[in-house]
Design an enzyme around this catalytic site. Structure first.
Site, PDB file in Angstrom:
ATOM      1  CB  SER A   4      -8.238  -0.286  -9.066  1.00  0.00           C
ATOM      2  OG  SER A   4      -8.613  -0.136 -10.423  1.00  0.00           O
ATOM      3  CE  LYS A  16      -2.760  -3.519 -14.910  1.00  0.00           C
ATOM      4  NZ  LYS A  16      -2.453  -3.995 -13.529  1.00  0.00           N
ATOM      5  CD  GLU A  47      -0.042   1.597  -8.888  1.00  0.00           C
ATOM      6  OE1 GLU A  47      -0.375   0.624  -9.593  1.00  0.00           O
ATOM      7  OE2 GLU A  47      -0.724   2.010  -7.934  1.00  0.00           O
ATOM      8  CG  ASP A  66      -5.563  -5.705 -13.442  1.00  0.00           C
ATOM      9  OD1 ASP A  66      -4.451  -5.977 -13.939  1.00  0.00           O
ATOM     10  OD2 ASP A  66      -5.754  -4.707 -12.718  1.00  0.00           O
TER      11      ASP A  66
END
Ligand code: KIV
Length: 310
Positions: free
Chosen positions: A60, A128, A197, A98
């Site tokens: 993000s 991740k 999510e 990530d």
């Protein structure tokens, strides 16, 4: 004072560093697990001081730090720069990095090489990756190579276009069963945790209760072992549209704009800098300095006058 002379100290942690067994113990004891994203040294020191359990260097970053429109645009090199900075600011929370889109999907070999690169170059302890299906196979390969893996199901921003946009997932019985199957596959692959999510709360809670690993929710209700929010969203540093699941705990953007605005006004009106922001010099040294520059200025002005024109 310039940032070059300011001292930044990471608060000394009076608690032990988070480990995977401790995380698992928290899940078993029903102790809520707190996870937040971080993308640089200051955000990492905030996460450390706020005593969170897990810190994710999320892709993000693409949106909230780098200004890209989509997370699939961020590169491995960019994630590594950000991850390294986060590492320097963290002591206690477990750090997860990530895996950016394109760094793991094509083959097990690519996935292992990318995961090991992220671990070695950023100092993160876990990685991740997003989605089920082939990602579960890649997760298995990475876990076999000794790197702990967190999965991510539901709204997976790297593949949001294929999912039909940024919308809640698992909203039909069929889609929710598929979500459960993907979660089982990630668990079977050896993932230590899965993020859910934008999934209906009842679906996330039902799946979480049937899994034997740590579940982290974002827009997935309160039935998971823990919660995650994006640092810039929860602090109100992000502007513009915010997902329904974001709770804003501060309005830091407005604070920053107001502060920079006050600074600009004070520079323009001459109110800043004041005498308290200036360095002093001994009166004699100053007088001598002025005498020398005046004498030198006179001498060099004369030298210039006498210089023959070519
Ligand atoms: O990149 C990210 O910030 C994430 C969280 C939303 C889980 O994946």
């Amino acid at each position: 004072m310039s940032s070059g002379v300011r001292s930044h100290t990471v608060p000394q942690a009076d608690r032990v560093a988070m480990t995977l067994p401790r995380l698992e113990e928290m899940r078993r004891n029903g102790e809520p697990i707190v996870m937040v994203t971080a993308y640089d040294y200051p955000s990492a020191t905030v996460a450390e001081a706020a005593r969170v359990d897990l810190v994710l260097v999320g892709d993000s970053a693409a949106n909230v730090v780098l200004g890209y429109e989509r997370t699939d645009l961020v590169s491995m090199e960019e994630m590594i720069v950000l991850g390294k900075a986060v590492r320097r600011g963290l002591k206690t929370p477990l750090m997860i990095a990530d895996m950016p889109m394109g760094s793991y999907e094509a083959s097990d070999e690519l996935a292992v090489v990318s995961a090991q690169r992220l671990i070695k170059e950023t100092g993160a302890q876990c990685v991740k990756l997003e989605a089920g299906g082939v990602s579960a196979r890649r997760a298995r390969a990475i876990v076999a190579a000794g790197v702990p893996v967190m999965g991510h199901l539901g709204l997976t921003p790297q593949t949001a276009t294929a999912l039909g946009g940024y919308k809640a997932q698992g909203k039909s019985a069929k889609a929710a069963v598929k979500l459960y199957e993907d979660a089982l596959a990630l668990q079977d692959a050896g993932c230590f945790s899965i993020v859910f999510e934008a999934v209906p709360a009842e679906i996330a809670a039902t799946i979480a209760a049937r899994l034997d690993l740590v579940t982290i929710g974002i827009g997935a209700g309160s039935g998971t072992s823990g919660q995650v929010l994006v640092f810039h969203d929860l602090l109100g540093i992000t502007t513009g549209h915010m997902a329904k699941f974001v709770k804003q705990y501060a309005d830091v953007h407005a604070e920053m704009v107001a502060a920079v605005g006050r600074y600009a006004t004070e520079v323009r009106t001459g109110a800043f800098p004041g005498p308290e922001h200036a360095y002093a010099i001994d009166a004699e040294e100053l007088a001598e300095f002025r005498r020398q520059v005046d004498v030198d200025a006179l001498a060099s002005a004369k030298a210039w006058e006498w210089e023959p024109l070519s």
